[in-house]
Scaffold this motif. Structure first.
Motif, short mmCIF file in Angstrom:
data_model
loop_
_atom_site.label_atom_id
_atom_site.label_comp_id
_atom_site.label_asym_id
_atom_site.label_seq_id
_atom_site.Cartn_x
_atom_site.Cartn_y
_atom_site.Cartn_z
N GLN A 151 0.83 -1.20 0.00
CA GLN A 151 0.00 0.00 0.00
C GLN A 151 0.87 1.25 0.00
O GLN A 151 1.94 1.28 0.61
CB GLN A 151 -0.88 0.03 1.24
CG GLN A 151 -2.05 -0.92 1.19
CD GLN A 151 -2.92 -0.75 2.43
OE1 GLN A 151 -2.58 -0.07 3.37
NE2 GLN A 151 -4.08 -1.39 2.38
N ASP A 163 1.19 2.64 3.69
CA ASP A 163 1.54 1.68 4.71
C ASP A 163 2.59 2.26 5.65
O ASP A 163 3.64 2.75 5.21
CB ASP A 163 2.06 0.40 4.04
CG ASP A 163 2.31 -0.71 5.03
OD1 ASP A 163 1.51 -0.84 5.97
OD2 ASP A 163 3.30 -1.44 4.86
N LYS A 164 2.30 2.25 6.93
CA LYS A 164 3.21 2.69 7.99
C LYS A 164 3.55 4.18 7.92
O LYS A 164 4.57 4.63 8.45
CB LYS A 164 4.49 1.85 7.99
CG LYS A 164 4.24 0.38 8.30
CD LYS A 164 5.53 -0.40 8.35
CE LYS A 164 5.36 -1.82 8.72
NZ LYS A 164 4.38 -2.60 8.02
N ASP A 184 -1.94 5.50 6.89
CA ASP A 184 -2.10 4.05 6.94
C ASP A 184 -3.50 3.66 7.44
O ASP A 184 -3.83 3.84 8.60
CB ASP A 184 -1.03 3.47 7.87
CG ASP A 184 -1.03 1.96 7.94
OD1 ASP A 184 -2.06 1.32 7.65
OD2 ASP A 184 0.02 1.40 8.29
#
Length: 170
Positions: free
Chosen positions: A1, A4-5, A29
């Motif tokens: 993604q 993400d994070k 996220d």
């Protein structure tokens, strides 16, 4: 993604000078934010509807943000005129406070107290914004934080007093 994070937190405190509104947003996220929103809904105060309306209006308007930046730039220019001859460059790379190394004049608490007593200028001791280290030192002890939130005229007056006081004590 793609997100993400990664989490981005934004607040109207800095963007719009609305620190007392206590309103902002988080983006990023989706997995983390799903858990965070659930936790926040249980553990944090909810934002009253009038505050949400003010926040929506503020986020929908860039004109005041541009004007705030212009005003801060004028105040930073004033700080350079008044203080740079004594201290060198004082404008930060980011942010809108001046962090002045006042170690030539004393520690942050004594300089803060003396500035208030002698000039009526309120600043914040850097030592109050940093933690004492294991060796007993405090990384903020040599600094004061100067806010530039007042009008340009008031800021110019305060910077002039500050420069005079520092010059007299040098």
């Amino acid at each position: 993604q793609v997100f993400d994070k990664i989490i981005v937190l934004n607040s109207l405190s800095k963007r719009s000078n609305l620190a007392g509104l206590r309103c902002g947003f988080a983006a990023g996220d989706p997995e983390f934010l799903g858990r965070w929103v659930k936790f926040r809904g249980l553990a944090a105060p909810q934002v009253p509807l009038p505050n949400q309306a003010v926040a929506a209006a503020a986020y929908g308007d860039e004109a005041h943000v541009i004007e705030n930046r212009r005003l801060y730039n004028e105040k930073f220019d004033a700080a350079e005129r008044h203080l740079a001859p004594l201290m060198g460059k004082v404008t930060p790379e980011a942010g809108f406070f001046l962090w002045l190394n006042i170690s030539r004049w004393g520690d942050s608490e004594s300089v803060t107290r003396d500035l208030w007593t002698d000039t009526g200028i309120k600043v914040l001791p850097g030592a109050y914004l940093a933690s004492d280290q294991s060796d007993g030192s405090n990384p903020g002890k040599s600094y004061i934080r100067v806010g530039l939130c007042a009008s340009l005229e008031t800021t110019e007056t305060a910077l002039g007093r500050l420069a005079s006081w520092l010059g007299d004590k040098a």
